[in-house]
Design an enzyme around this catalytic site. Sequence first.
Site, PDB file in Angstrom:
ATOM      1  N   ASP A 199       0.943  -1.241   0.203  1.00 53.54           N
ATOM      2  CA  ASP A 199      -0.042   0.024  -0.174  1.00 53.54           C
ATOM      3  C   ASP A 199       1.135   1.165   0.010  1.00 53.54           C
ATOM      4  O   ASP A 199       0.282   2.369  -0.419  1.00 53.54           O
ATOM      5  CB  ASP A 199      -0.811   0.038   1.319  1.00 53.54           C
ATOM      6  CG  ASP A 199      -2.187  -0.994   1.025  1.00 53.54           C
ATOM      7  OD1 ASP A 199      -2.463  -1.430   0.090  1.00 53.54           O
ATOM      8  OD2 ASP A 199      -2.584  -1.186   2.012  1.00 53.54           O
ATOM      9  N   ASN A 223      -5.486   8.657   1.798  1.00 55.77           N
ATOM     10  CA  ASN A 223      -5.865   8.046   3.049  1.00 55.77           C
ATOM     11  C   ASN A 223      -6.256   9.047   4.080  1.00 55.77           C
ATOM     12  O   ASN A 223      -7.434   9.052   4.571  1.00 55.77           O
ATOM     13  CB  ASN A 223      -4.587   7.290   3.585  1.00 55.77           C
ATOM     14  CG  ASN A 223      -4.619   5.927   2.996  1.00 55.77           C
ATOM     15  OD1 ASN A 223      -5.350   5.501   2.230  1.00 55.77           O
ATOM     16  ND2 ASN A 223      -3.492   5.173   3.391  1.00 55.77           N
ATOM     17  N   THR A 265      -9.395   2.545   7.266  1.00 50.12           N
ATOM     18  CA  THR A 265      -8.954   1.495   7.792  1.00 50.12           C
ATOM     19  C   THR A 265      -7.357   1.560   8.181  1.00 50.12           C
ATOM     20  O   THR A 265      -6.954   0.670   8.649  1.00 50.12           O
ATOM     21  CB  THR A 265      -8.947   0.340   6.812  1.00 50.12           C
ATOM     22  OG1 THR A 265      -8.311   0.707   5.712  1.00 50.12           O
ATOM     23  CG2 THR A 265     -10.408  -0.012   6.417  1.00 50.12           C
TER      24      THR A 265
END
Length: 268
Positions: free
Chosen positions: A45, A122, A161
């Site tokens: 990621d 994010n 998350t």
Amino acid sequence: MRVGIFSNNVRRSLEVKAALTRRFLERHFIIDDENPEVVVTIGGDGTLLSAFHKYIDMLDKIRFVGVHTGHLGFYTDWRDDEIDDLVISLQSDNGQSVSYPLLDVFVTYKDSNKRDVFTALNEATIRRISSTMVTDIFIGGEFFERFRGDGLCVSTPTGSTAYNKSLGGAVVHPTLDVLQLTEVSSINNRVFRTLSSPMIIAPKDWITIEPEGAADFILTVDSDSYHKLKIKEIKFKISKKKIHFAKYRHTHFWHRVQTAFIGDEDAD
């Protein structure tokens, strides 16, 4: 098809990059890291986050595909031993994609008329270096609360998350165009009060913070950090831009969550 390949520097990732490059050339793909139609990231990621920021001015023109060379990530759909299947899928590409919302961050400063604009995949966070952060929070242009604590985190659904979850925030499905505001170690007692709960913010509403005090703020945007800022105001809003992932076999979101945080009960 023009394909860009973006890899981290781990040995296994570089091996996969070399093998994938050979297969692309054998099947007459064009390797073009400057103007790709599809960007294949190799790593995890963090690698995809880096690729996202590299190609941030081209998001409307490209789609991402993630190959993971470690553990399953939230943005990586293919394992490193599946590159032949990936190439075949790219050959039969029909242009389908799945799109997720992004976060725009607008920063104005006390000592200049300059305004910076950042985009996060994010989250963005704000905190002070040496002492408690005090800031007024406005939602949709209306005063909501005066916050005292370590900092604040504003996350996208895909970012829910990540750091947000470690703060006790909710996990949000990435097809929802919302932001989440989560407090970091808020101070609550007889004198000071905050909501002390994560908040889901509608797409039409801005989150505005006006921090008080010295010029020692740290702003983070995904993995990038900016130190000792004299911040006057920060505005957060759902971006008009989105990130697009090639939809060859995009993994179900709740399966990703289950795999990452719960795992296989039979393995215990």
